[in-house]
Design an enzyme around this catalytic site. Structure first.
Site, mmCIF file in Angstrom:
data_model
loop_
_atom_site.group_PDB
_atom_site.id
_atom_site.type_symbol
_atom_site.label_atom_id
_atom_site.label_comp_id
_atom_site.label_asym_id
_atom_site.label_seq_id
_atom_site.Cartn_x
_atom_site.Cartn_y
_atom_site.Cartn_z
ATOM 1 N N ASN A 11 48.876 -55.070 -3.778
ATOM 2 C CA ASN A 11 49.767 -54.828 -2.537
ATOM 3 C C ASN A 11 49.153 -55.759 -1.447
ATOM 4 O O ASN A 11 48.165 -55.412 -0.645
ATOM 5 C CB ASN A 11 49.690 -53.320 -2.330
ATOM 6 C CG ASN A 11 50.269 -53.006 -1.237
ATOM 7 O OD1 ASN A 11 50.963 -53.853 -0.312
ATOM 8 N ND2 ASN A 11 50.514 -51.733 -0.839
ATOM 9 N N ARG A 93 53.750 -55.411 -5.267
ATOM 10 C CA ARG A 93 54.496 -54.597 -4.327
ATOM 11 C C ARG A 93 55.209 -55.830 -3.456
ATOM 12 O O ARG A 93 54.458 -56.770 -2.762
ATOM 13 C CB ARG A 93 53.980 -53.867 -3.351
ATOM 14 C CG ARG A 93 54.661 -53.131 -2.250
ATOM 15 C CD ARG A 93 54.002 -52.426 -1.445
ATOM 16 N NE ARG A 93 54.826 -51.710 -0.265
ATOM 17 C CZ ARG A 93 54.501 -51.822 0.900
ATOM 18 N NH1 ARG A 93 53.446 -51.790 1.413
ATOM 19 N NH2 ARG A 93 55.500 -51.200 1.700
ATOM 20 N N HIS A 182 60.204 -48.188 1.700
ATOM 21 C CA HIS A 182 59.219 -47.136 0.800
ATOM 22 C C HIS A 182 59.806 -46.365 -0.326
ATOM 23 O O HIS A 182 59.716 -45.516 -0.822
ATOM 24 C CB HIS A 182 59.062 -45.736 1.923
ATOM 25 C CG HIS A 182 58.125 -45.935 3.110
ATOM 26 N ND1 HIS A 182 58.584 -45.253 4.288
ATOM 27 C CD2 HIS A 182 57.141 -46.344 3.241
ATOM 28 C CE1 HIS A 182 57.556 -45.628 4.984
ATOM 29 N NE2 HIS A 182 56.646 -46.167 4.504
ATOM 30 N N ARG A 243 55.907 -46.488 15.611
ATOM 31 C CA ARG A 243 57.395 -46.911 15.878
ATOM 32 C C ARG A 243 58.222 -46.195 16.290
ATOM 33 O O ARG A 243 57.994 -44.832 16.169
ATOM 34 C CB ARG A 243 57.605 -47.492 14.350
ATOM 35 C CG ARG A 243 56.848 -48.690 13.937
ATOM 36 C CD ARG A 243 57.607 -48.882 12.431
ATOM 37 N NE ARG A 243 56.387 -49.210 11.623
ATOM 38 C CZ ARG A 243 56.526 -49.238 10.477
ATOM 39 N NH1 ARG A 243 57.445 -48.811 9.481
ATOM 40 N NH2 ARG A 243 55.433 -49.550 9.823
ATOM 41 N N MET A 285 48.230 -37.603 13.140
ATOM 42 C CA MET A 285 48.729 -36.277 13.457
ATOM 43 C C MET A 285 47.525 -35.440 13.447
ATOM 44 O O MET A 285 47.825 -34.192 14.112
ATOM 45 C CB MET A 285 49.639 -36.131 12.259
ATOM 46 C CG MET A 285 50.440 -34.828 12.396
ATOM 47 S SD MET A 285 51.293 -34.302 13.881
ATOM 48 C CE MET A 285 52.708 -35.285 13.485
ATOM 49 N N GLU A 335 51.607 -34.424 3.186
ATOM 50 C CA GLU A 335 50.878 -33.746 2.334
ATOM 51 C C GLU A 335 49.865 -32.954 2.737
ATOM 52 O O GLU A 335 49.432 -31.918 2.170
ATOM 53 C CB GLU A 335 50.126 -34.848 1.363
ATOM 54 C CG GLU A 335 51.264 -35.541 0.455
ATOM 55 C CD GLU A 335 50.508 -36.627 -0.179
ATOM 56 O OE1 GLU A 335 49.358 -36.917 -0.675
ATOM 57 O OE2 GLU A 335 51.196 -37.877 -0.582
ATOM 58 N N GLU A 386 52.274 -44.590 -5.184
ATOM 59 C CA GLU A 386 53.232 -45.808 -5.474
ATOM 60 C C GLU A 386 52.478 -46.757 -6.207
ATOM 61 O O GLU A 386 53.319 -47.591 -6.873
ATOM 62 C CB GLU A 386 53.247 -46.492 -3.927
ATOM 63 C CG GLU A 386 54.112 -45.620 -3.050
ATOM 64 C CD GLU A 386 53.981 -46.152 -1.259
ATOM 65 O OE1 GLU A 386 53.001 -45.712 -0.866
ATOM 66 O OE2 GLU A 386 54.692 -46.699 -0.944
HETATM 67 P P1 ADP Z 1 50.194 -45.066 5.345
HETATM 68 O O1 ADP Z 1 51.693 -45.044 5.974
HETATM 69 O O2 ADP Z 1 49.077 -46.252 6.296
HETATM 70 O O3 ADP Z 1 50.237 -45.299 3.980
HETATM 71 P P2 ADP Z 1 49.237 -42.531 5.151
HETATM 72 O O4 ADP Z 1 50.282 -41.978 4.165
HETATM 73 O O5 ADP Z 1 47.948 -42.424 4.622
HETATM 74 O O6 ADP Z 1 49.453 -43.638 5.688
HETATM 75 O O7 ADP Z 1 49.297 -41.408 6.302
HETATM 76 C C1 ADP Z 1 48.245 -41.660 7.380
HETATM 77 C C2 ADP Z 1 48.566 -40.510 8.391
HETATM 78 O O8 ADP Z 1 48.659 -39.257 7.759
HETATM 79 C C3 ADP Z 1 47.326 -40.484 9.514
HETATM 80 O O9 ADP Z 1 47.899 -41.366 10.373
HETATM 81 C C4 ADP Z 1 47.539 -39.228 9.868
HETATM 82 O O10 ADP Z 1 48.486 -39.007 10.946
HETATM 83 C C5 ADP Z 1 48.106 -38.311 8.775
HETATM 84 N N1 ADP Z 1 46.899 -37.310 8.113
HETATM 85 C C6 ADP Z 1 45.982 -37.689 7.156
HETATM 86 N N2 ADP Z 1 45.223 -36.544 6.926
HETATM 87 C C7 ADP Z 1 45.708 -35.671 7.751
HETATM 88 C C8 ADP Z 1 45.559 -34.216 7.922
HETATM 89 N N3 ADP Z 1 44.568 -33.730 7.028
HETATM 90 N N4 ADP Z 1 46.329 -33.498 8.655
HETATM 91 C C9 ADP Z 1 47.350 -33.871 9.331
HETATM 92 N N5 ADP Z 1 47.764 -35.291 9.244
HETATM 93 C C10 ADP Z 1 46.975 -36.132 8.242
#
Ligand code: ADP
Length: 402
Positions: A11, A93, A182, A243, A285, A335, A386
């Protein structure tokens, strides 16, 4: 003869390369890693073998070629070199496959030319993907290389949902339409949700909510995508980390004409300084929930705006699908952030949507149902994968050829 049953997934981003080597017999990760800051200061390679310690190397990587060579060396050090006869394919990817690439595709010179032709609609992503492909082909010219497109799963969206209501000729000339992104994640999660529920994917209507740093929703009817929230670019739809998601296009004219911002400045504003970050100064978050909990008004507003948009898409896709069997939350926020899931479902009992607070609070890396038994719609948390999806699609394609 050794059977070739492994797939290397690459990727390649503009300044990074993520990789995983997967054994397809059992889906085991033999190695994974990441090269960061290619062509910048502070280059770093982190390699995680199946067993043993993570290896971290800090060194400059002038370009993608240097980065991929370093990856090949790391793999070779574990006895998993690119020259291994067990390697069946390299799966790449590729972000934008336009209208043409509706399925994983073995990369030929002609396919590469076509991916290059799509650069104007994916200027940030396709160039890096192309370099990754070129370098990998140079390293193993004899090996099948397969492109798996982020847009492919969305090519089934009906024309009336894919077309923007603008002049047809202008749209066609500049290939302006909803492509969606995605896709490998939405496809994987829709199928994994059916598996989790013990249902046939062909009979299940699912709303998939991929909530990472980038975020998108999709409506999947019987395994077929019928709508998605990202559009010509990954800017449309949900409120994301940086975004804006949906916005009146008039805002762009206003900021240009009245605000005096250049098009590049507006691009930067909407893609990199908006969303949660723009609303409250944080795009993670976890931090937003912590601040909101402590009474920070900006963080609370950002959380509410995020959830409000999410609920609008849940409602919209409910109407698009007519019948919803499941809603699946995935990616970093989906998740992990139980409060986001709870707020997204709040007050929707009339639609058959509810979240059980106890099930929702359980932390686990496993796919799981979080709705109460009585609810008509199964709400689930389904970790996305993915890389595994790319590997499976690439492997299935090269096997078909045998
Ligand atoms: P990407 O789109 O870069 O692949 P991810 O799917 O890994 O991103 O998601 C990243 C985001 O997930 C972080 O910016 C954060 O906001 C959120 N995140 C990760 N762990 C937690 C958690 N334990 N609780 C809440 N939000 C989380």
């Amino acid at each position: 003869m050794t059977e070739a049953t492994r797939v290397l997934v690459l990727n390649a981003g503009s300044s990074s390369v993520k990789y995983q080597l997967i054994e397809m017999v059992d889906g085991e990760r033999l190695a994974a890693g990441l090269v960061e800051k290619i062509g910048e200061h502070g280059g770093r390679l982190v390699h995680t073998p199946r067993s043993g310690l993570k290896r971290e190397t800090a060194q400059p990587f002038p370009d993608h070629s240097a980065a991929l060579k370093a990856v090949a060396e790391e793999l070779a050090a574990d006895g998993l070199g690119l020259d291994s006869p067990e390697l069946a394919a390299i799966g790449h990817r590729v972000v934008h496959g336009g209208k043409r690439f509706t399925a994983p595709t073995e990369i030929t010179d002609e396919v590469l030319t076509e991916i290059r032709r799509l650069v104007p609609v994916a200027p940030l992503h396709n160039p890096a993907n192309i370099i990754g492909i070129e370098v990998a082909r140079a390293l193993r010219p004899d090996l099948p290389q397969v492109a798996v497109f982020d847009t492919a799963f969305h090519t089934t969206i009906p024309e009336y949902a894919a077309r923007y209501a603008i002049d047809r000729a202008v749209a066609d000339q500049h290939r302006v339409r909803r492509y969606g992104f995605h896709g490998t994640s939405h496809q994987y999660v829709a199928r994994a949700t059916a598996q989790l529920l013990g249902r046939d994917p062909a009979e299940l209507n699912v709303i998939v909510l991929h909530l990472g740093n980038g975020a998108s929703a999709s409506a999947v009817a019987g395994g077929v995508c019928v709508d998605t929230s990202m559009g010509l670019t990954p800017l449309e739809g949900l409120v994301m980390g940086t975004r804006s998601g949906d916005i009146d296009a008039g805002v762009v004219f206003h900021l240009h004409r009245v605000g005096g911002l250049s098009i590049d400045e507006i691009d930067d504003l909407l893609n990199r300084r908006s969303g949660l970050l723009g609303l409250c100064g944080d795009n993670d978050m976890r931090e937003i929930m912590r601040r909101a909990e402590a009474g920070d008004e900006q963080a609370e507003l950002a959380f509410k705006a995020y959830v409000h948009r999410l609920r609008k898409y849940i409602g919209g896709y409910y109407a698009v699908l007519g019948r919803v069997d499941a809603i699946a939350f995935t990616a970093g926020v989906g998740e992990n952030a139980a409060p986001v899931r709870a707020a997204a479902a709040e007050g929707l009992a009339e639609l058959g949507i509810a979240v059980d607070p106890e099930l929702n609070s359980i932390r686990s890396g496993q796919a799981r149902v979080i709705s109460p038994e009585y609810a008509r719609v199964a709400v689930a948390v389904v970790p996305t994968d993915e890389e595994l999806e790319i590997a499976q699609q690439a492997y299935a394609l090269v096997h078909k050829g045998w």
